[in-house]
Structure formats: C-alpha cells, structure tokens
Design a protein around this motif. Structure first.
Motif, PDB file in Angstrom:
ATOM      1  N   ALA A  39      27.260  -3.819  20.823  1.00  0.00           N
ATOM      2  CA  ALA A  39      26.218  -4.387  19.803  1.00  0.00           C
ATOM      3  C   ALA A  39      27.413  -4.893  18.936  1.00  0.00           C
ATOM      4  N   VAL A  40      29.070  -4.321  18.944  1.00  0.00           N
ATOM      5  CA  VAL A  40      29.639  -4.635  17.462  1.00  0.00           C
ATOM      6  C   VAL A  40      31.085  -4.426  18.206  1.00  0.00           C
ATOM      7  N   ALA A  41      31.359  -6.334  17.595  1.00  0.00           N
ATOM      8  CA  ALA A  41      33.031  -7.098  18.942  1.00  0.00           C
ATOM      9  C   ALA A  41      33.768  -7.033  18.211  1.00  0.00           C
ATOM     10  N   PRO A  42      35.091  -6.358  18.585  1.00  0.00           N
ATOM     11  CA  PRO A  42      36.470  -6.845  17.574  1.00  0.00           C
ATOM     12  C   PRO A  42      36.595  -8.884  18.112  1.00  0.00           C
ATOM     13  N   VAL A  43      37.474  -9.189  16.365  1.00  0.00           N
ATOM     14  CA  VAL A  43      37.124 -10.205  16.483  1.00  0.00           C
ATOM     15  C   VAL A  43      38.338 -10.638  15.574  1.00  0.00           C
ATOM     16  N   VAL A  44      39.343 -11.837  15.660  1.00  0.00           N
ATOM     17  CA  VAL A  44      40.356 -11.984  14.816  1.00  0.00           C
ATOM     18  C   VAL A  44      40.055 -12.946  14.538  1.00  0.00           C
ATOM     19  N   LEU A  45      39.870 -12.862  13.048  1.00  0.00           N
ATOM     20  CA  LEU A  45      40.052 -14.955  11.693  1.00  0.00           C
ATOM     21  C   LEU A  45      41.425 -15.126  11.353  1.00  0.00           C
ATOM     22  N   ASP A  46      41.321 -16.760  11.443  1.00  0.00           N
ATOM     23  CA  ASP A  46      41.991 -16.880  10.881  1.00  0.00           C
ATOM     24  C   ASP A  46      43.604 -16.135  10.709  1.00  0.00           C
ATOM     25  N   GLY A  47      44.229 -16.579  11.364  1.00  0.00           N
ATOM     26  CA  GLY A  47      46.578 -15.186  10.871  1.00  0.00           C
ATOM     27  C   GLY A  47      46.079 -14.425  11.337  1.00  0.00           C
ATOM     28  N   ASP A  48      45.122 -14.174  12.873  1.00  0.00           N
ATOM     29  CA  ASP A  48      44.376 -12.862  13.716  1.00  0.00           C
ATOM     30  C   ASP A  48      44.571 -11.386  12.332  1.00  0.00           C
ATOM     31  N   VAL A  49      43.480 -12.070  11.689  1.00  0.00           N
ATOM     32  CA  VAL A  49      43.117 -11.026  11.038  1.00  0.00           C
ATOM     33  C   VAL A  49      41.989 -10.084  11.067  1.00  0.00           C
ATOM     34  N   PRO A  50      42.364  -9.264  11.614  1.00  0.00           N
ATOM     35  CA  PRO A  50      40.843  -8.832  12.655  1.00  0.00           C
ATOM     36  C   PRO A  50      39.797  -8.049  11.989  1.00  0.00           C
ATOM     37  N   ALA A  51      38.733  -7.584  12.762  1.00  0.00           N
ATOM     38  CA  ALA A  51      37.143  -7.818  12.108  1.00  0.00           C
ATOM     39  C   ALA A  51      36.599  -7.045  12.873  1.00  0.00           C
ATOM     40  N   TRP A  52      35.188  -6.789  12.648  1.00  0.00           N
ATOM     41  CA  TRP A  52      33.771  -6.659  13.619  1.00  0.00           C
ATOM     42  C   TRP A  52      33.596  -7.422  13.410  1.00  0.00           C
ATOM     43  N   LEU A  53      32.221  -8.018  14.213  1.00  0.00           N
ATOM     44  CA  LEU A  53      31.148  -8.713  14.628  1.00  0.00           C
ATOM     45  C   LEU A  53      30.409  -7.681  15.129  1.00  0.00           C
ATOM     46  N   VAL A  54      28.897  -7.958  14.371  1.00  0.00           N
ATOM     47  CA  VAL A  54      28.166  -6.643  14.562  1.00  0.00           C
ATOM     48  C   VAL A  54      27.322  -7.875  14.786  1.00  0.00           C
ATOM     49  N   LEU A  55      26.515  -7.644  16.468  1.00  0.00           N
ATOM     50  CA  LEU A  55      25.683  -8.547  17.340  1.00  0.00           C
ATOM     51  C   LEU A  55      24.184  -8.330  17.817  1.00  0.00           C
ATOM     52  N   ASP A  56      24.139  -6.666  17.763  1.00  0.00           N
ATOM     53  CA  ASP A  56      22.690  -6.858  18.140  1.00  0.00           C
ATOM     54  C   ASP A  56      21.932  -6.513  16.702  1.00  0.00           C
ATOM     55  N   TYR A  57      20.175  -6.505  16.937  1.00  0.00           N
ATOM     56  CA  TYR A  57      19.821  -6.910  15.986  1.00  0.00           C
ATOM     57  C   TYR A  57      19.657  -5.513  15.288  1.00  0.00           C
TER      58      TYR A  57
END
Length: 418
Positions: free
Chosen positions: A42-60
């Motif tokens: 439901a929550v995926a690890p992602v990286v933004l420009d410059g390899d900056v980490p964040a979480w992407l909340v996927l599930d309703y």
C-alpha cells in the motif's frame, strides 16, 4: 528516511525505491502503480530528483487515513528530514516548498482562516456569469480555428480556456494571460524552467494585489482583500499562486482528458451528437480513471508511525497517490463500467486540505462549458491520429496530453466576444 530491508528476496517489499520520473508516466502510469502495489504493498518507497527519498501512498484506505489525520500527517513542510540535502536550485521546489506562507503549508487555526477567506471570495462568483464568460471565451477560441477543418485541441483550446476565465474573474489584465500559462506549465512540469515560472507568477500576483488595493473591483482578489483576518500581501500572493496553478492546469487537463475519452471510447460515441448527460459522465469517468492530479506533495509525519505495513519516521515525506488510490482494486473493481454519479474519488483531495468546494465548482463549470461549446460548434469532431499515437507530458504530478489533433467540417466563425 529509511528504505525497507527485506528478510528474503520473496518478501513483497524486497524491491528497492522507484524513481518518480521517467517515460512511464507518459505511457502507462496505471500499470506502473499496479506494479508498485504488487511489489511494495500500500505504501511504496520512491525517489525524487536528486535521489531524494519519499513514500508514495498507493491504496485508498491508507490515503484516506493520511488525509484524515492532519496532526500525525502534517502539511507543515518544515518537518521534512531531508532539507539539508535539497539544493537551492532543486527543480521540485515549486511543488515542495519550504517556508512558503501559502494555504498549502499552513496548519491549524490559521489554515482554517485562510480556507474560509478563499472560499468566501470564490463563492462570490456568480455561476451564470462564470458560464457566460466561459462560453464567450470558448467561442472566441473556436472562431480562430473553426474554418480550418483541423486543430490541436490542447494547444489551441484546452490550454487557453481556463486561464482566460480565471484571469477575468480574478481581475487580472487580459494581456497577462499568455505569460501566466507559460509560467504555470513551467512550474508544474518541474524541470529547468520551474523556478523561473514560479518567479514570473509571483511577480504577477504581487502586482495584481497592489493594483486591487489601489482600485478594488468586482472580482475575487478584491474580495480576498476585504477579509478582516489581517493577511499580509505575501500571504495573499502565495494563495493566489496556488489558486491560479490549481485552477488552470488541472482544468485544462480535465478538458483534454475528457475529450480524448469521448473521441476514443465507444461508450461515449453517442455523446458527440451533443448529449449533455454523456459529457458529465465522461468528466466523472476521467476523475476516476485518468485524473489530471496524479500525485500530490505531500504530507510529513510529525512522529514515528506505521502505515500500510511500513515504518514511517518522523519527518518523512508522504506523497499522495491520488491516481493510484482511485484505481485501487479494492474500491474500483469493474473498470469497464461507467462510474456514473459516484464521486468518492480522491481527484480533489480529502480532508481539511482538499480543494475548496467553490473552487471545484468553478473548475467543473469551466471544463464542462468548454466541452459542450466545442461539441455544439463542431459536432463531427474526430481524432486525426490513431489513439495509441497520443502522448502525455512526462510530469508525475499532473497527467495531461501533449496534443490532441482533430478534424471536423469547417464552419464559419461566430464573431462574438466574451
């Protein structure tokens, strides 16, 4: 911020963070979100420009949880634990700002005051006058290409209509409209021109506030300035930047995405004869299946917590995966059936930081009027290229077409004015 450390390769969280960029956002982001859900939950690890980490909340369910708890999942970007890694020229700063005194990053009582001020100003817009403006500008834009028998709906229509109407109701001089369109696009795409676009928009809004303080009118900005809560010019300008960005580009993409659906999906073939109900259905279908607002930044955890089986640390950034949540198979099961009047999607957000209802109504009036006028004027509108040849902008934030070439029987211009 920590990336998951799987105990074995078979762990569903075994794969590493995924870049939130690249051509897949142009081609098939829906498939990308499905793969992220399959590989990470439901929550995926992602990286933004410059390899900056964040979480992407996927599930309703998880997205509803995040947007319903403004204390645990705060809008205060100062909480971010990655600011020491962010350079001054980071292209996503217009999307993820620090110490921006706008309604986006204000919390608590001050946010409530600002939301009320904006809602009151937008509620003052008469819906009949708004539709008249939208119809007039739509007719004027169509007059420019109706005799040619072909056009690009995105460049010549969808990208021009919302900002012209907003300029009118906000009290912005008409001649500033084209420059604002360019600036807004540069900001939203988050590339090398993003900061310059933000600067142009800011200067325009400060200038507008000064002009309306000197000479108020019957417009949204003048009504904002009447609010007794004592907002500074900087606060007002920041809020206007948010309102302009959120009001123009998503509405332009709503028009483009809805027309694409109506021109390529046989379920809407009858709508091109002018059926009003099918226009509304197409627009709602887009909000579920092809929403302009794909991902939103964001929320920041105010303390260590758990979400969707993930350990979220204090200060971690959570990105709201609106498009992914709308397509959650636990919620939107039959993707072949029309959504009808079901508006439980996340396309306008949720919770106290959702899009104000009057702003949502204004966007809907502009988009629906734009589509209806176009189909009335050019009833045999047809796609000029194969559907699979259409391309999208690369932005992971807003999903819209780069172009929508169409053909139609040439017709004479009406010659009216807005």
């Amino acid at each position: 911020m920590t990336a998951p450390v799987p105990s074995s390769p078979s762990c569903p969280h075994a794969r590493g963070p995924v870049p939130l960029s690249g051509p897949r956002f142009q081609t098939d982001p829906g498939r990308l979100y499905r793969e992220l859900r399959r590989d990470h939950g439901a929550v995926a690890p992602v990286v933004l420009d410059g390899d900056v980490p964040a979480w992407l909340v996927l599930d309703y369910r998880e997205l509803h949880q995040v947007t319903s708890d403004p204390v645990l999942f705060s809008r205060d970007s100062d909480l971010w634990n990655q600011w020491d890694r962010i350079p001054a020229d980071w292209p996503l700063l217009p999307m993820i700002g620090r110490k921006q005194p706008s309604i986006l990053y204000t919390v608590g009582e001050r946010h409530q005051q600002r939301a009320a001020m904006i809602a009151t100003a937008l509620e003052s817009v008469d819906p009949f006058t708004l539709r008249r403006h939208a119809e007039g500008y739509a007719d004027g834009l169509i007059d420019a290409f109706c005799g040619a028998g072909r056009t690009d709906i995105i460049a010549q229509y969808a990208m021009l209509l919302p900002v012209r109407v907003l300029v009118k109701i906000y009290g912005v001089p008409d001649e500033q409209g084209p420059g604002l369109v360019t600036a807004l696009n540069d900001m939203i795409d988050g590339r090398e021109r993003a900061l310059a676009g933000q600067q142009h928009l800011a200067e325009s809004m400060f200038g507008l506030i000064a002009a309306k303080r000197a000479e108020p009118g019957e417009d949204v900005v003048s009504r904002m300035l009447e609010d007794p809560s004592g907002f500074t010019d900087e606060e007002m300008a920041q809020d206007l930047m948010v309102m302009m960005a959120a009001g123009h580009q998503p509405t332009a993409d709503w028009i483009g995405n809805s027309l694409r659906l109506m021109l390529t999906d046989e379920r809407f073939a009858a709508s091109l004869s002018g059926g009003r109900h099918s226009v509304a259905e197409a627009m709602n279908e887009v909000l579920w299946a092809d929403t302009p607002s794909q991902n939103v930044a964001g929320r920041w955890a105010s303390r260590d917590t758990h979400l969707g089986g993930r350990h979220i640390k204090a200060g971690d950034l959570l990105l709201l995966g609106l498009a992914a949540a709308n397509a959650d198979p636990q919620v939107h099961i039959d993707h072949t059936a029309l959504t009808g009047g079901n508006s439980a999607h996340f396309s306008f957000g949720h919770g106290e930081h959702r899009c104000p209802f009057p702003a949502q109504e204004i966007a809907e009036v502009i988009a629906r009027t734009g589509i209806e006028v176009l189909l009335d004027r050019l009833p045999d509108l047809d796609l000029a290229v194969p559907a699979d040849a259409l391309t999208r902008r690369p932005s992971p934030w807003l999903r819209g077409l780069t172009d929508l070439p169409v053909t139609f029987t040439p017709t004479p211009a009406l010659g009216g004015t807005a």
